[in-house]
Design a protein around this motif. Sequence first.
Motif, PDB file in Angstrom:
ATOM      1  N   VAL A  36      -4.168  58.674   0.976  1.00 18.23           N
ATOM      2  CA  VAL A  36      -3.685  57.373   0.378  1.00 18.23           C
ATOM      3  C   VAL A  36      -2.340  57.082   0.437  1.00 18.23           C
ATOM      4  N   VAL A  37      -2.003  55.795   1.161  1.00 16.76           N
ATOM      5  CA  VAL A  37      -0.665  55.416   1.176  1.00 16.76           C
ATOM      6  C   VAL A  37      -0.505  54.129   0.362  1.00 16.76           C
ATOM      7  N   THR A  38       0.028  53.935  -0.673  1.00 16.93           N
ATOM      8  CA  THR A  38       0.091  52.809  -1.241  1.00 16.93           C
ATOM      9  C   THR A  38       1.388  52.150  -1.539  1.00 16.93           C
ATOM     10  N   VAL A  39       1.514  50.514  -1.103  1.00 12.06           N
ATOM     11  CA  VAL A  39       2.861  49.773  -0.977  1.00 12.06           C
ATOM     12  C   VAL A  39       2.823  49.213  -2.575  1.00 12.06           C
ATOM     13  N   VAL A  40       3.914  49.111  -2.897  1.00 16.97           N
ATOM     14  CA  VAL A  40       4.331  48.274  -4.433  1.00 16.97           C
ATOM     15  C   VAL A  40       4.963  47.237  -4.239  1.00 16.97           C
ATOM     16  N   SER A  41       4.858  46.206  -4.880  1.00 19.36           N
ATOM     17  CA  SER A  41       5.911  45.221  -5.180  1.00 19.36           C
ATOM     18  C   SER A  41       6.549  45.395  -6.294  1.00 19.36           C
ATOM     19  N   ALA A  42       7.772  44.459  -6.568  1.00 21.65           N
ATOM     20  CA  ALA A  42       8.477  44.525  -7.591  1.00 21.65           C
ATOM     21  C   ALA A  42       7.758  44.196  -8.915  1.00 21.65           C
ATOM     22  N   MET A  43       7.934  44.540 -10.127  1.00 18.72           N
ATOM     23  CA  MET A  43       7.171  44.271 -11.273  1.00 18.72           C
ATOM     24  C   MET A  43       7.423  42.939 -11.624  1.00 18.72           C
ATOM     25  N   GLY A  44       6.112  42.386 -11.852  1.00 16.71           N
ATOM     26  CA  GLY A  44       6.087  40.844 -12.285  1.00 16.71           C
ATOM     27  C   GLY A  44       6.919  39.765 -11.561  1.00 16.71           C
ATOM     28  N   LYS A  45       7.911  39.107 -12.165  1.00 19.07           N
ATOM     29  CA  LYS A  45       8.630  38.093 -11.809  1.00 19.07           C
ATOM     30  C   LYS A  45      10.079  38.814 -11.533  1.00 19.07           C
ATOM     31  N   SER A  46      10.009  40.170 -11.233  1.00 20.46           N
ATOM     32  CA  SER A  46      11.541  40.711 -11.335  1.00 20.46           C
ATOM     33  C   SER A  46      12.316  40.431 -10.153  1.00 20.46           C
ATOM     34  N   THR A  47      11.653  40.219  -9.192  1.00 22.49           N
ATOM     35  CA  THR A  47      12.660  39.758  -7.760  1.00 22.49           C
ATOM     36  C   THR A  47      13.332  38.182  -8.133  1.00 22.49           C
ATOM     37  N   ASP A  48      12.451  37.262  -8.962  1.00 18.97           N
ATOM     38  CA  ASP A  48      13.099  36.062  -9.212  1.00 18.97           C
ATOM     39  C   ASP A  48      14.263  36.348 -10.204  1.00 18.97           C
ATOM     40  N   ALA A  49      13.943  37.575 -11.238  1.00 14.09           N
ATOM     41  CA  ALA A  49      15.092  37.558 -12.001  1.00 14.09           C
ATOM     42  C   ALA A  49      16.468  38.113 -11.389  1.00 14.09           C
ATOM     43  N   LEU A  50      16.241  38.853 -10.270  1.00 12.25           N
ATOM     44  CA  LEU A  50      17.195  39.417  -9.492  1.00 12.25           C
ATOM     45  C   LEU A  50      18.097  38.221  -8.947  1.00 12.25           C
ATOM     46  N   VAL A  51      17.022  37.302  -8.252  1.00  9.60           N
ATOM     47  CA  VAL A  51      17.757  36.246  -7.577  1.00  9.60           C
ATOM     48  C   VAL A  51      18.533  35.351  -8.526  1.00  9.60           C
ATOM     49  N   GLN A  52      18.055  35.069  -9.501  1.00 10.75           N
ATOM     50  CA  GLN A  52      18.743  34.332 -10.762  1.00 10.75           C
ATOM     51  C   GLN A  52      20.049  35.009 -10.967  1.00 10.75           C
ATOM     52  N   LEU A  53      20.089  36.242 -11.181  1.00 11.36           N
ATOM     53  CA  LEU A  53      21.246  37.028 -11.609  1.00 11.36           C
ATOM     54  C   LEU A  53      22.386  36.723 -10.477  1.00 11.36           C
ATOM     55  N   ALA A  54      22.037  36.818  -9.153  1.00 10.10           N
ATOM     56  CA  ALA A  54      23.044  36.352  -8.132  1.00 10.10           C
ATOM     57  C   ALA A  54      23.571  35.092  -8.196  1.00 10.10           C
ATOM     58  N   GLN A  55      22.393  33.923  -8.516  1.00  9.32           N
ATOM     59  CA  GLN A  55      22.989  32.535  -8.626  1.00  9.32           C
ATOM     60  C   GLN A  55      23.757  32.238  -9.882  1.00  9.32           C
ATOM     61  N   ASP A  56      23.680  33.017 -10.925  1.00  7.85           N
ATOM     62  CA  ASP A  56      24.682  33.082 -12.115  1.00  7.85           C
ATOM     63  C   ASP A  56      26.131  33.352 -11.709  1.00  7.85           C
ATOM     64  N   ILE A  57      26.102  34.065 -10.562  1.00  8.47           N
ATOM     65  CA  ILE A  57      27.435  34.431 -10.157  1.00  8.47           C
ATOM     66  C   ILE A  57      28.174  33.498  -8.999  1.00  8.47           C
ATOM     67  N   THR A  58      27.207  33.129  -7.906  1.00  7.87           N
ATOM     68  CA  THR A  58      27.787  32.421  -6.726  1.00  7.87           C
ATOM     69  C   THR A  58      26.569  31.541  -6.229  1.00  7.87           C
ATOM     70  N   ASP A  59      26.966  30.496  -5.829  1.00  8.82           N
ATOM     71  CA  ASP A  59      26.057  29.545  -5.178  1.00  8.82           C
ATOM     72  C   ASP A  59      25.784  29.956  -3.833  1.00  8.82           C
ATOM     73  N   SER A  60      26.446  30.778  -3.056  1.00  3.73           N
ATOM     74  CA  SER A  60      26.261  31.387  -1.672  1.00  3.73           C
ATOM     75  C   SER A  60      26.448  32.740  -1.765  1.00  3.73           C
ATOM     76  N   PRO A  61      25.355  33.600  -2.371  1.00  3.68           N
ATOM     77  CA  PRO A  61      25.548  34.994  -2.224  1.00  3.68           C
ATOM     78  C   PRO A  61      25.570  35.619  -0.815  1.00  3.68           C
ATOM     79  N   ASN A  62      26.084  36.478  -0.564  1.00  2.00           N
ATOM     80  CA  ASN A  62      26.157  37.171   0.551  1.00  2.00           C
ATOM     81  C   ASN A  62      24.941  37.801   1.040  1.00  2.00           C
ATOM     82  N   LYS A  63      24.401  37.737   2.230  1.00  2.00           N
ATOM     83  CA  LYS A  63      22.783  37.984   2.566  1.00  2.00           C
ATOM     84  C   LYS A  63      22.607  39.420   2.690  1.00  2.00           C
ATOM     85  N   ARG A  64      23.871  40.253   3.109  1.00  2.00           N
ATOM     86  CA  ARG A  64      23.544  41.664   2.859  1.00  2.00           C
ATOM     87  C   ARG A  64      23.571  42.176   1.250  1.00  2.00           C
ATOM     88  N   GLU A  65      24.420  41.489   0.536  1.00  2.00           N
ATOM     89  CA  GLU A  65      24.346  41.946  -0.847  1.00  2.00           C
ATOM     90  C   GLU A  65      23.071  41.610  -1.549  1.00  2.00           C
TER      91      GLU A  65
END
Length: 410
Positions: A36-65
């Motif tokens: 068995v190999v199992t792939v998992v996503s981020a919990m709930g809406k946590s990716t959205d929360a990370l995106v929001q953190l970046a947007q709280d700092i800058t309008d154009s976050p660096n893509k690598r970061e």
Amino acid sequence: MSTVVQKFGGTSVGDVEKIKKAAAKIKRAKESGSRVVTVVSAMGKSTDALVQLAQDITDSPNKREMDMLLSTGEQVTSSLMVMALKEMGIEAISFTGWQAGIRTEAVHQNARITHIDTERIEEQLNSGKVVIVAGFQGMSEDGEITTLGRGGSDTTAVALAAALKADSCSIYTDVDGVYTCDPRVAKSARKLQSISYDEMLELANLGAGVLHPRAVEFAKNYDVPLIVRSSITDEDGTIVEEEASVEQNLVVRGLAFEGAVTKITVERLPNRYDTMSNVFASLAEAGINVDIIIQQMTGENEMNVSFSIHTQALTEALQVLENKKEVLGYANIRHEDRLAKVSIVGSGMISNPGVAAEMFTVLSDQQIAVKMVSTSEIKVSAVVPEEEMVKGVEALHTAFKLDSRQAAKV
Ligand code: ADP
Ligand code: ASP
Ligand code: MG
């Protein structure tokens, strides 16, 4: 011994209790004797929360970061999942995308998987462990962390299934299969037993968020048997396969829709050989995705060109065209936003003329204006006002006999 790949989406691992429930499903697969190999996503809406953190700092976050940031979400789930499995007496190990050997193009935020070096996974499977892989991420040749685009954990799962020559790939999610339309919008949507790769690819590309389009592309190219099923119940899911059986001879298998569409019209362009290429090369260079294109002659030496884009790209598209005004030689630009695209999809259309006509009749009966149209062998899309989108979807769903009530009567 069979090899199975599973994937649990964000909602299905949204909290610790859900992680434990998913772990119980993984345990069952392992105890039935599979690797068995199992792939998992981020919990709930946590990716959205990370995106929001970046947007709280800058309008154009660096893509690598952004990739450094977003890839952490899946890592949280993968380690917690291993802990849950160990508590249940199952030996398991978590891998990030790069530890799992997932190599991608050197593109941040929307990278394609180029190949997978499965050695490390195989080693762990051979030692009897369940392997948990953090979805949505990989590493480029130059050693950079990349992500696969929103919803990309599906693609991690299917690509792993292809590389490991797995017997099946199950996508566990918060619906129990692929429906004729998003069940959150069309209340009478019906679960499909099966759907073809081509139909699913169209639906996914046209806005049905249940599967990442590249996951379907992979499944088709490598013949991976794909099953979409519930992470909660044990009901049969929907099989995505080469030749799906035709249910009740229906011409349309499903409907998809997406909002935030904008139509731009470039007016009175010179009628030259290079006009179209100049307009669209300029947009492509800026990385702007153009969807439907319409060209219309407005005089012997003049034409209008209309095209649709995602509303998010409007400011940039207008800027690109403005910067090239002299080269392109147009007179004026208009745009219309708050539009949506509604699409019907079905392999049965190939041999049934008149499907587009029927679609337009249904929309006109509802007094919904059609602004643009595009077709392929197995789909018809119409751009309509966004406020009419749901009404149009519901009317089309009924007219093409997809409602669950209608199915029960047949
Ligand atoms: P996950 O987090 O498991 O990846 P997603 O939110 O990406 O889940 O996908 C599941 C959602 O897809 C469902 O909750 C449903 O609202 C939506 N969806 C859109 N179109 C369809 C469809 N045709 N059939 C089933 N679900 C659909
Ligand atoms: N966590 C990522 C997202 O929310 C990838 C995924 O869930 O598939 O888009
Ligand atoms: Mg998803």
